[in-house]
Structure formats: C-alpha cells, structure tokens
Design a protein around this motif. Sequence first.
Motif, short mmCIF file in Angstrom:
data_model
loop_
_atom_site.label_atom_id
_atom_site.label_comp_id
_atom_site.label_asym_id
_atom_site.label_seq_id
_atom_site.Cartn_x
_atom_site.Cartn_y
_atom_site.Cartn_z
N PRO A 262 -8.39 40.87 12.53
CA PRO A 262 -7.70 41.69 11.72
C PRO A 262 -7.30 40.62 10.71
O PRO A 262 -6.95 40.49 9.59
CB PRO A 262 -6.51 40.64 12.41
N PHE A 263 -8.98 39.64 10.91
CA PHE A 263 -8.89 39.10 9.32
C PHE A 263 -9.82 40.03 7.66
O PHE A 263 -9.84 39.21 7.01
CB PHE A 263 -9.76 37.62 9.27
N HIS B 96 -12.93 50.22 5.35
CA HIS B 96 -11.74 49.48 5.53
C HIS B 96 -10.31 50.77 7.00
O HIS B 96 -10.42 51.08 6.58
CB HIS B 96 -11.71 49.19 4.22
N LEU B 97 -9.57 49.27 7.35
CA LEU B 97 -8.39 49.86 8.02
C LEU B 97 -7.67 50.03 7.65
O LEU B 97 -7.26 49.69 6.05
CB LEU B 97 -8.53 49.62 8.76
N VAL C 211 -0.50 46.58 8.33
CA VAL C 211 0.56 45.97 8.23
C VAL C 211 1.31 46.26 9.59
O VAL C 211 1.93 45.69 10.38
CB VAL C 211 1.56 46.67 7.13
N ASP C 212 1.31 48.34 10.28
CA ASP C 212 1.55 48.04 12.01
C ASP C 212 1.47 47.23 12.35
O ASP C 212 1.64 46.88 14.08
CB ASP C 212 1.68 50.12 11.41
N PRO D 119 3.46 43.33 4.40
CA PRO D 119 3.41 44.50 3.58
C PRO D 119 3.34 44.04 2.03
O PRO D 119 3.48 43.23 1.92
CB PRO D 119 4.99 45.21 3.83
N ALA D 120 3.00 45.01 1.09
CA ALA D 120 2.48 44.64 -0.20
C ALA D 120 3.64 45.62 -0.93
O ALA D 120 3.58 46.36 -0.35
CB ALA D 120 0.77 44.91 0.01
#
Length: 96
Positions: free
Chosen positions: A30-31, A67-68, A74-75, A81-82
């Motif tokens: 997650p990081f 990258h994801l 976000v989900d 959210p950016a």
Amino acid sequence: MVHTEMTVGDLIDRLSVCDRSAPVRQAMNPFFPMAHRLAQVIQAADETGQPVVYLAEGRDPNTQLGHLPPEAAVDLAWQAPAQAPPRSPRRTAGSK
C-alpha cells in the motif's frame, strides 16, 4: 484485536460478480502500490495444520506489471483521491 481472514468462499463470492474473462492481478504494498500477475493458486497447511490457500505471482520477469492504477489504489483506500491543483490565470505577452 480479532483479525478475520477472507475465506475461499468469500473470494468465490466476490469473484462471481466479476467479468470471467478479466485477468487476475494482485495489488501489493500500500505504500508503493504495484500490480502483479497471478500465476498459481495452491492449498497448503499453516503452522497449526489448518488448510490455507495461497495466490502467488510467477517467476516470469514480467510478473510485476508496474504501478497500480491510481483509481485502484483509491478504491483499496491505500491512497486518498487526488485533485488537480487549481489553475492560475495565464499571463499574456507584455503583462507583468
């Protein structure tokens, strides 16, 4: 704190609403969210002898896809959210 794990039945239930032709990928870290291809599903016994199912990536060098996608992070609630920064007015030629 009690930690409940997803069961095979839970996974089947969640997968049953998905497009059956969609590729399966694993989101990791997650990081620093990365996407990986899944290559194997195995069942083994844990340290207490209980059955556990593992979803594993392969050994192929192209298993890590990069990258994801931000919307997936976000989900998963791994990222907020950016929003695009506000735009400043454009300068015109000759303006200060």
